[in-house]
Structures are given as structure tokens and as C-alpha cells.
Write a protein that holds these residues in place. Sequence first.
Motif, PDB file in Angstrom:
ATOM      1  N   SER A 160       0.818  -1.213   0.000  1.00  0.00           N
ATOM      2  CA  SER A 160       0.000   0.000   0.000  1.00  0.00           C
ATOM      3  C   SER A 160       0.851   1.261   0.000  1.00  0.00           C
ATOM      4  O   SER A 160       0.385   2.333  -0.364  1.00  0.00           O
ATOM      5  CB  SER A 160      -0.930   0.012   1.215  1.00  0.00           C
ATOM      6  N   GLY A 161       2.083   1.137   0.427  1.00  0.00           N
ATOM      7  CA  GLY A 161       2.987   2.278   0.471  1.00  0.00           C
ATOM      8  C   GLY A 161       4.299   1.856   1.087  1.00  0.00           C
ATOM      9  O   GLY A 161       4.362   0.873   1.823  1.00  0.00           O
ATOM     10  N   LEU A 162       5.387   2.598   0.780  1.00  0.00           N
ATOM     11  CA  LEU A 162       6.674   2.251   1.357  1.00  0.00           C
ATOM     12  C   LEU A 162       7.646   3.409   1.230  1.00  0.00           C
ATOM     13  O   LEU A 162       7.458   4.327   0.429  1.00  0.00           O
ATOM     14  CB  LEU A 162       7.272   1.018   0.685  1.00  0.00           C
ATOM     15  N   GLN A 163       8.670   3.358   2.059  1.00  0.00           N
ATOM     16  CA  GLN A 163       9.829   4.231   1.918  1.00  0.00           C
ATOM     17  C   GLN A 163      11.057   3.416   2.295  1.00  0.00           C
ATOM     18  O   GLN A 163      11.026   2.610   3.222  1.00  0.00           O
ATOM     19  CB  GLN A 163       9.713   5.477   2.809  1.00  0.00           C
ATOM     20  N   ILE A 164      12.107   3.584   1.518  1.00  0.00           N
ATOM     21  CA  ILE A 164      13.352   2.870   1.773  1.00  0.00           C
ATOM     22  C   ILE A 164      14.459   3.897   1.953  1.00  0.00           C
ATOM     23  O   ILE A 164      14.721   4.697   1.048  1.00  0.00           O
ATOM     24  CB  ILE A 164      13.701   1.907   0.614  1.00  0.00           C
TER      25      ILE A 164
END
Length: 367
Positions: free
Chosen positions: A137-141
Motif C-alpha cells: 500500500s505504500g513504502l519508503q526505503i
Amino acid sequence: MLKVPQHQVAGHEAGIGKLGPLVDESGRFYKPLQGDERGASEVAFYTSLSTNSGIPEHIQRFFSTFYGTQLVEASDGSGLLPHLVLEDLALGRVNPSIMDIKIGSRTWAPEAPEKYIQKCLKKDRESSSLSLGFRISGLQIYRSKELGFWKPGKKAAQKLSREEVKLVLRRFVSSNTLNDLDSRPDCAFASTVYGGSTGILSQLLELKAWFEDQTIFHLYSCSILVIFEKELALKGKNPGAQIKLIDFAHVYEGRGVIDHNFLGGLCSLIKFISEILTAPNECGIEVSAKADQKNLTADNGVVADHKNLTDSDNGVVAIQKNLTTSDNGVVADQKNLTVSDNGVLADQKNLTASDDNCVVADQNGVS
């Protein structure tokens, strides 16, 4: 003082004229309470958590601490509105990598209104939900102090294909998450984040063991939040890898029946993470940054092209004993599903582990 969360990756974002969650400096997360039955359902679920004898203590840790409800000034300027008050899962983390994974091959309950079912079904079909049993649904790396985060737009993340999701699961624990998207994910942090006795896989297996037995409730459109700190991993320290179950606006009584929809998606996620641990260098996916570049547009302008991705996996677990739809959107009893070209596996009633499905074996020591 309430402020907009710095590390939100999915859901509605707070802002001028926009209703969304807020956080304070004491480590509390304020989620706007939906005004219909969804809000009441989520409050009831959280209220029952601490007193529900069917949820063992070791499983309680996978849920956010609940502090009740409170009237606070809404982020959209509409005045005082009731909010769920939960723990801020990003508190104390400096640059966390976060992934919101919505579990289940379908995100709607049989009891839901037909209009809502069709809305959810459209999203499920446009994402990896139907083929994998889950979607991102969403992410940040986190990449580095100089480059900041790699953060795809939420709409782009939700429409990732099956192959793209597999790639992102590898990129999530890789050191080479730069603009050069031709490079293959090196999975440098797989063993310390996904593996080990306290890693993500171990936690998922613990959660799975409980879902194999629990018949108290069925969770629809619920997510697993995965979080860790790359900087700690780089220093050889514990990255604080953790999972939490979030979003309980669609909880229904289990009535003595196992939640096959959630369990199937969980097994599928376990399968792919297990494959990364056992073969971190065998990506099976080719990436080209020079084609369309239309599927993974990041908020900071970083793009990933996945037009030429290939799939090396031919058996995806999605327990769908009674949870499949026909072409016209009507729920059909598919007890005797057979493997089709879209990779959705057949009846998994007994959830037995094999090399081709959900990998039930103890993998605490996988590195």
C-alpha cells in the motif's frame, strides 16, 4: 503539540483541508475516527484486545498499544473530531525504512454493501492482491543522508504487479537502492532484517501459527507494517526489525471459521521472504531503467521501470477456499480451485508446508 507524521507511507495524509492522522511528542498517534460503522468497529476491536482471552500475550505484541479515543483538532480545520489514540510506531526511529502490506486476496467482507465490494474488487484486480494474496500500500526505503528516502507515490505502489512486488521485497533490504535501477538488488541486509530468531520472518511465522488456529475474527483490508533502520544495520547493530498489524475498520466475527483470506496472504508473504533468505543473489528479475518508467514514480522524482520484468516463480499461495470471485464479481464457492496461469494456488485447507507453498518449517536461524 500535534503535527503531521514524518514517516507515513499509506492512507490519507493530513494537511490544510485534508483529514489525516497526527502525532505528538509523547509518542502517540491520533487517527481520525471514521463516522460510520467502520469507526465503531475499529474502536470495538481495539477495546477488546487487552481483555480478549483468545489473543495470547505473545501475539498481543503485534498490535499497537491503544490509549482510547480523544477529541482533538482535526487536521483539515473542521474542528474537534474523535480520534483513535495509538502508539506512534515510528517514535525513536531516525530514518526508518517502512513498508505497508495489505494482506488478503480480497479486501472486502461478504457482508459489505455491493457498491463497496465493487470498489474494492477493482483495486484488488489492479494490484497484486488477487495473484499474490497481498499488495504493497505504500513504502519508503532509506538510502543515505545525501539521498534521503526512495519513496514511490502511493498510487503507484498500490498498483505494483506481482513481479514488481517481488522486486520491492528485495530492494527493501538492499544497499544499492540508488537511482541506478539497472542494478540488481543485493539483499545486503536480508539476513539481519528478514532472518534470525527475532527477524521479520520469525515474527511472521509466529503470527501465522496463531492464524492457523484463531477463529475469533476475520480481518479484511488489514495491513502488516514492516519497519527497520538501515543505519543500524550498516553499523552492525540490531536494526530493530519489527512487524505490526494495523487498520481494523473491517473486522468481522470469525464464528468458528479460520480466516483463510488473511492466512493465505500471510503464507504468500512468508514464501517470498523465505526465498530471499535462501537465495539472496538469485533475483530472477531483470530490471531496465530505460523503458516506459511509468509504474514506479517516486515522490522525489526517482523512477523505476519494470516493463521487462520476468517471473521465475510459478506457484503462489493464496488460500482462497471460499474466497474467489467470478468474472461478474459475484462471490463463488471455489473449494476445488486448480492452479491456473495467474499463479493462484488451489485449496490449501490443511496448510501443509511444502517447498512450493508457505514454508512452515522453523527458519529462525536462516541467514
